[in-house]
Design a protein around this motif. Structure first.
Motif: not given
Length: 820
Positions: A181-185
């Motif tokens: 849930y910390f992954v972002t683009v």
């Protein structure tokens, strides 16, 4: 689709270890869909066993497990069974995914200012499977390598440093282990400013149409970023581990911000377009510091499951206010905490959904969403202040450092944190933890004229909470006594109390978590005495005592209004001015006072605002707050029309589009904003903010047709974004007679739950809160909502929103019953 349960997560974590995540995203396939290819390398402790992968795709093109194809039809209800696992495994999934419009998953938004599109990932709470295939739980962390294909003119940002490898092609450097849930683009024609501090590359980014605002605010934001890094490095004695530090202001963001390691996302209204008070800049600064604190509490060490959410949020809240008060210009930030965050938390404690700070039940991931509330944030931070008082700051910081180092890049839980604290302090904390962390409820403190301090514990949540606090007294503004001690029983006689003081203030330093009951003599003296008290923290406690007294039906709202009109125009602190006024205009007057007297009350508030405005030095924060309150409450049509036309504006508000919209909103509520005026103002502000303000203004008009249109847009228009739904709901309930609004109480309980068909849970819960029929303060509304709470078709998060708003409405009914 089923939400992952705690038991399922434990079983899966016992079976597998995720070693590496490789994610390839193609964002250059139009405005509706994107391509996602994921390769996951993971090991299995018991070869031959089975597990499942989380995946919520529009379509699945290919699946391979260890070289063997799996039919896409195997994905059922967002889960892909993986059977016959080897000791070491590779699964690869290629799928087509959908962009969202509700702020969850990979959100895509068009900026109406220039027609440009922007994308950002918000994978909280369980939205990661809508972006890539994964084992979506916080304790299966893994390094990520992400590649992105995007339109050639776009910029790409993410958790790892982004490198352009070709035309429209980007690669993000491999990360340290991250929870899904910390992954972002973030991708789009973002504009950027850069800096560096202590060897850490810094970047701040925003939409192209916000370039002016970004460049104007960046120096101050960089300053707070650097100050916060220095403070946390000193406090934790553990360096920031995630490489670059990017902060991206994104459109239509559901939360205030999100602590994605190395790439924090913020809601972009924080890049203020017009004048901003010191309180607004403080709030943004505190949010910057809060998200940075998460780099240690949440990102470096992540909770094992959502019932230890407090290890993320309570710590970030406490550390942020500590950092801003000690390392930045905002040395009084705890004042804002007391009047904003604690009031939010006290309301959560009074609601039926109250829960302990730690160990709050979260049987599945979706149910945990409701606990991102004032208890996990404000109460948790207050409890940590009590822990510091209990064991000492040196021991507390030593325990924090030991905990972070021993659990780095892994997961932690309550028992492990307490063990680190006990070892550092040399004391046993089991009893303290049970009272403060593991039991719900808020005590009430009262200091009487005999010098006795009493603690009242809620009967439904009995606990023996020791309170480290101080009490003080004031007469004619002078502090006549202050005594610090620990209340560890139901009552105690406090030495040194001058019972003749005009004002007695329990918890005068606002150090503990407790609602304050003011004695009758103090309450009666406030109109004269409160403006004379120079201690802003003590004034915070006194203002808070008035507000919570109204909500708990211990203070007559008419008495509270008398205090407001006498004191508020002289209040020097802009946070207290803004937030106390908001409490009266948004809740006390429309809910706690019958409709027949509410109009007179609004007039008294407008008179107080005019007095403050005329007395304030032009261009100051006090003048700005007073002007905003005056614009929101006055019925002076000539003044409103002059201001909306740009004439006779307060100093510093020339060309301030947001202030102009505030005036238009007020005119709409009064029925003074026809289509021609709204069209004119909208044409002059073609930004995202302008579009939202226009929707809210149209919904705010009191006509029956306007209300019907707004309700239809909220409940049937599936093209509306999360922010548009919020704007419409806010406007709808801001005006109109109770007779005209009453039918929407019945429609609320039938129509709002149905939004689950096309609105994500996070956004849906927010709409359920904002669309609640709070103005229809009648027993019939209570009956309608109570019946709805028992229905199976109401999603759990919406049920929580309904129940919490219902408790506020019942507070208003109880107050009316007692004081009317």
């Amino acid at each position: 689709m089923p939400s992952l349960t705690r038991d399922e997560a434990r079983q899966r974590a016992q079976l597998i270890t995720v070693n590496r995540m490789e994610v390839d995203l193609d964002l250059d396939r139009g405005a509706e869909h994107f391509s996602s290819t994921t390769r996951i390398r993971f090991s299995c402790s018991t070869p031959g066993e089975a597990t499942f992968l989380d995946l919520r795709a529009v379509s699945v093109e290919a699946i391979e497990l260890n070289g063997t194809r799996i039919e896409p039809a195997a994905v059922v209800d967002g889960r892909l069974p993986l059977e016959g696992l080897a000791a070491d495994n590779t699964v690869e999934v290629t799928a087509t995914m959908a962009y969202s419009r509700d702020g969850q998953g990979l959100h895509r938004s068009t900026d109406p200012a220039d027609g440009e599109d922007y994308v950002y990932g918000h994978l909280f709470l369980d939205a990661a499977p809508t972006v890539f295939a994964c084992f979506d739980q916080p304790d299966l962390k893994a390094p990520y390598v992400v590649t992105v294909r995007a339109p050639e003119e776009w910029v790409v940002l993410g958790n790892g440093r982004a490198t352009r490898t070709g035309a429209g092609e980007w690669e993000l450097s491999e990360t340290l282990p991250l929870a899904t849930y910390f992954v972002t683009v973030c991708a789009g024609p973002y504009v950027s400013v850069h800096d560096e501090h202590d060897g850490i590359p810094l970047g701040i980014h925003a939409r192209r149409s916000l370039r002016t605002e970004l460049e104007r605010h960046a120096p101050q934001m960089f300053e707070v970023t650097k100050q916060s890094f220095d403070h946390f490095h000193r406090t934790f004695d553990v360096r920031y581990p995630f490489g670059d530090y990017d902060q991206v202001f994104v459109p239509e963001f559901n939360a205030g911000a999100m602590e994605n390691p190395g790439c924090v996302t913020f809601r972009d209204p924080m890049l203020f377009r017009g004048a901003a008070t010191r309180e607004q800049v403080l709030q943004r600064s505190n949010t910057i510091s809060h998200e940075m604190a998460h780099m240690w509490f949440g990102d470096l060490v992540t909770m094992g499951w959502w019932d230890d959410l407090w290890l993320n949020e309570s710590f970030a809240e406490f550390m942020a206010y500590t950092a801003t008060s000690r390392a930045t210009e905002f040395t009084d930030s705890w004042v804002e905490f007391g009047i904003v965050r604690k009031q939010w938390g006290y309301a959560a404690e009074r609601a039926p959904s109250t829960h302990p700070v730690a160990g709050s039940p979260a049987p599945d991931a979706q149910s945990a969403l409701a606990n991102f509330d004032g208890i996990s944030y404000a109460k948790g931070a207050s409890v940590l202040r009590q822990l510091v008082a209990h064991i000492g700051e040196e021991a507390f910081n030593a325990g924090v450092t030991a905990y972070l180092r021993s659990h780095a890049h892994g997961n932690g839980e309550l028992s492990e944190f307490l063990a680190a604290m006990e070892e550092a302090a040399g004391v046993e904390l089991d009893g303290w933890s049970k009272a403060w962390l593991e039991t719900a409820g808020v005590d009430a403190l009262a200091l009487d004229r005999e010098g006795t301090l009493r603690r009242t514990t809620p009967t439904e949540h009995p606990a023996d909470r020791p309170h480290a606090l101080d009490v003080a007294g004031f007469t004619e503004g002078a502090e006549v006594f202050r005594t610090t001690f620990t209340l560890d029983g139901d009552e105690a006689t406090v030495d040194g109390v001058d019972t003749g003081a005009a004002v007695l203030v329990p918890n005068a330093g606002d150090l503990t978590w407790a609602q304050v009951d003011l004695d009758e003599a103090t309450l009666a003296a406030l109109p004269h005495e409160l403006p004379l008290v120079e201690d802003a923290t003590a004034r915070t406690v006194l203002w808070g005592g008035v507000l919570t007294g109204v909500y708990r039906a211990t203070v007559d709202p008419r008495v509270a209004l008398d205090v407001f009109t006498a004191v508020w125009p002289q209040e020097p602190h802009d946070a207290l001015m803004a937030r106390v006024a908001l409490a009266f205009t948004d809740r006390i007057v429309p809910q706690f006072l019958p409709e027949a007297v509410a109009q007179e009350a609004r007039g008294r508030i407008a008179d107080a605002a005019l007095t403050a405005f005329e007395d304030a030095e032009p261009g100051t924060d006090r003048a700005l707050v007073a002007a905003r309150v005056l614009a929101a409450t006055t019925t002076d049509e000539d003044r409103l029309r002059a201001w909306v036309s740009g004439r006779s504006l307060p100093q510093g508000l020339d060309g301030d589009t947001d202030f102009r919209w505030a005036v238009v909103q007020s005119m709409s509520r009064l029925g003074l904003a026809d289509d021609a005026l709204l069209d004119e103002v909208e044409a002059a502000d073609t930004t995202l903010s302008g579009r939202l303000a226009g929707l809210s203004a149209r919904a705010a008009r009191p006509g029956a047709d306007d209300k019907a249109w707004a309700w239809s847009e909220i409940t049937t228009n599936r093209e509306r974004s999360n922010y548009e739904l919020n704007a419409l709901a806010t406007g709808l309930w801001s005006s109109g007679s109770v007779d005209d609004l009453r039918p929407y109480a019945g429609r609320y309980v039938t129509d709002i739950p149905r939004l689950a068909e096309w609105v994500g849970a996070d956004a849906h819960d927010r709409v359920a809160t904002l669309a609640f029929p709070s103005r229809v303060v009648e027993p019939e509304t209570v009956a309608l909502v109570r019946a709805a709470l028992g229905r199976d078709d109401v999603p759990s998060g919406v049920r929580r929103s309904m129940a919490d708003e219902l408790s506020k409405l019942e507070e208003a009914l109880a107050s009316r019953s007692r004081w009317s």
